[in-house]
Design a protein around this motif. Structure first.
Motif, PDB file in Angstrom:
ATOM      1  N   LEU A  28      -5.958   6.659  -5.064  1.00 26.48           N
ATOM      2  CA  LEU A  28      -5.062   7.309  -3.857  1.00 26.48           C
ATOM      3  C   LEU A  28      -6.082   7.423  -2.866  1.00 26.48           C
ATOM      4  O   LEU A  28      -5.610   6.950  -1.717  1.00 26.48           O
ATOM      5  CB  LEU A  28      -4.741   8.668  -4.453  1.00 26.48           C
ATOM      6  CG  LEU A  28      -3.557   9.363  -3.644  1.00 26.48           C
ATOM      7  CD1 LEU A  28      -2.446   8.586  -3.200  1.00 26.48           C
ATOM      8  CD2 LEU A  28      -3.216  10.721  -4.114  1.00 26.48           C
ATOM      9  N   CYS A  79      -6.346   4.195  -1.059  1.00 25.35           N
ATOM     10  CA  CYS A  79      -5.127   3.461  -0.514  1.00 25.35           C
ATOM     11  C   CYS A  79      -4.814   4.344   0.821  1.00 25.35           C
ATOM     12  O   CYS A  79      -4.583   3.754   1.913  1.00 25.35           O
ATOM     13  CB  CYS A  79      -3.841   3.926  -1.510  1.00 25.35           C
ATOM     14  SG  CYS A  79      -3.786   2.899  -2.752  1.00 25.35           S
ATOM     15  N   TYR A  80      -5.345   5.525   1.001  1.00 21.99           N
ATOM     16  CA  TYR A  80      -5.211   6.487   1.931  1.00 21.99           C
ATOM     17  C   TYR A  80      -6.206   5.915   3.071  1.00 21.99           C
ATOM     18  O   TYR A  80      -5.894   5.856   4.119  1.00 21.99           O
ATOM     19  CB  TYR A  80      -5.434   8.196   1.654  1.00 21.99           C
ATOM     20  CG  TYR A  80      -4.446   8.733   1.219  1.00 21.99           C
ATOM     21  CD1 TYR A  80      -3.078   8.525   1.480  1.00 21.99           C
ATOM     22  CD2 TYR A  80      -4.832   9.937   0.270  1.00 21.99           C
ATOM     23  CE1 TYR A  80      -2.044   9.298   0.769  1.00 21.99           C
ATOM     24  CE2 TYR A  80      -3.577  10.473  -0.449  1.00 21.99           C
ATOM     25  CZ  TYR A  80      -2.279  10.327   0.239  1.00 21.99           C
ATOM     26  OH  TYR A  80      -1.397  11.055  -0.472  1.00 21.99           O
ATOM     27  N   GLU A  91       1.181   9.353  -6.113  1.00 21.53           N
ATOM     28  CA  GLU A  91       1.564  10.681  -5.841  1.00 21.53           C
ATOM     29  C   GLU A  91       2.495  11.181  -6.634  1.00 21.53           C
ATOM     30  O   GLU A  91       2.480  12.421  -7.533  1.00 21.53           O
ATOM     31  CB  GLU A  91       2.399  10.742  -4.272  1.00 21.53           C
ATOM     32  CG  GLU A  91       1.291  10.601  -3.308  1.00 21.53           C
ATOM     33  CD  GLU A  91       1.964  10.544  -1.858  1.00 21.53           C
ATOM     34  OE1 GLU A  91       3.051  10.485  -1.981  1.00 21.53           O
ATOM     35  OE2 GLU A  91       1.090  10.903  -0.925  1.00 21.53           O
ATOM     36  N   ASN A  98       0.910  -1.100   0.037  1.00 21.87           N
ATOM     37  CA  ASN A  98       0.048   0.130   0.167  1.00 21.87           C
ATOM     38  C   ASN A  98       0.818   1.318   0.039  1.00 21.87           C
ATOM     39  O   ASN A  98       0.683   2.240  -0.692  1.00 21.87           O
ATOM     40  CB  ASN A  98      -0.948  -0.042   1.255  1.00 21.87           C
ATOM     41  CG  ASN A  98      -2.111   0.759   0.989  1.00 21.87           C
ATOM     42  OD1 ASN A  98      -2.569   1.191  -0.129  1.00 21.87           O
ATOM     43  ND2 ASN A  98      -2.234   1.768   2.037  1.00 21.87           N
ATOM     44  N   ASP A  99       1.849   1.326   0.688  1.00 21.11           N
ATOM     45  CA  ASP A  99       2.521   2.677   0.607  1.00 21.11           C
ATOM     46  C   ASP A  99       3.494   2.794  -0.363  1.00 21.11           C
ATOM     47  O   ASP A  99       3.643   3.791  -1.027  1.00 21.11           O
ATOM     48  CB  ASP A  99       3.807   2.240   1.985  1.00 21.11           C
ATOM     49  CG  ASP A  99       3.170   2.442   3.334  1.00 21.11           C
ATOM     50  OD1 ASP A  99       2.091   3.002   3.595  1.00 21.11           O
ATOM     51  OD2 ASP A  99       3.976   1.686   4.222  1.00 21.11           O
ATOM     52  N   ILE A 140       0.916   4.205  -2.895  1.00 21.43           N
ATOM     53  CA  ILE A 140       0.629   5.635  -2.556  1.00 21.43           C
ATOM     54  C   ILE A 140       1.936   6.593  -3.272  1.00 21.43           C
ATOM     55  O   ILE A 140       1.613   7.468  -3.826  1.00 21.43           O
ATOM     56  CB  ILE A 140       0.744   5.784  -1.023  1.00 21.43           C
ATOM     57  CG1 ILE A 140      -0.604   5.395  -0.575  1.00 21.43           C
ATOM     58  CG2 ILE A 140       0.620   7.352  -0.560  1.00 21.43           C
ATOM     59  CD1 ILE A 140      -0.934   5.200   0.940  1.00 21.43           C
TER      60      ILE A 140
END
Length: 197
Positions: free
Chosen positions: A174, A177-178, A156, A148-149, A152
């Protein structure tokens, strides 16, 4: 008086040597240009063929036919990579073919290869953003918890690269995911940006 015929003979000989050198050097240069141009055309033809096969594989409802077309597209993509290993397009088509065949980890590796230095130069900003979004979608689909990180970060970067274009899909993913990570305010911001786009 005897020197005049010698000078004339030397001038004729020099003109003949210059004519021969120009003809020989131009043929050598054209041969190199033609062979390089021929390889580029062959790469483009195979890339177009692989893309068409991949599109047909996605559009087909029969699983066996879809798998067969995806395998053929994968073979064409491998040929493109063999001819032009520093072109990201072949690696991206390979990744999409592998994803369609269900080989998600190998598809992610192909995307990683496409998005590394020498190949990255062959992509425009929009193409790079699309590739980053697709890679992020694959990361989330393969293992949301571990990746997930990383997804992201890709998204971005894609938002930064795709400024001014259709970014609704990027912001929606996004936001998801957040939200999964527990960042409610950032998720709400991303979803509102997706609605604006």
């Amino acid at each position: 008086m005897a020197t005049e015929p010698l000078i004339q003979g030397a001038i004729i000989l020099l003109a003949f040597v210059m004519f021969w050198a120009l003809k020989y050097l131009s043929q050598q240069g054209l041969t190199k240009f033609r062979s390089k141009h021929r390889a580029t055309l062959q790469t483009q033809r195979q890339l177009i063929q692989a893309s068409r096969l991949l599109a047909r594989a996605r559009a087909t409802t029969k699983k066996s036919q879809s798998q067969s077309l995806a395998k053929t597209a994968l073979t064409e993509a491998d040929d493109v990579i063999a001819l032009s290993p520093d072109d990201a397009a072949g690696h991206i088509v390979r990744a999409l073919s592998l994803d369609l065949l269900g080989h998600h980890t190998a598809a992610l590796k192909s995307f990683d290869t496409a998005l590394t230095y020498p190949r990255l130069k062959s992509l425009s900003a929009g193409e790079r953003a699309d590739a980053l979004v697709k890679r992020a979608e694959m990361k989330v689909a393969v293992n949301r918890r571990r990746r997930n990180d990383s997804a992201i970060e890709d998204l971005e970067e894609a938002v930064r690269l795709a400024a001014g274009t259709d970014t609704a899909r990027i912001f929606r993913l996004l936001g998801e995911c957040y939200e999964y990570k527990g960042l409610g305010e950032k998720a709400q911001w991303a979803f509102s940006e997706a609605l604006k786009a």
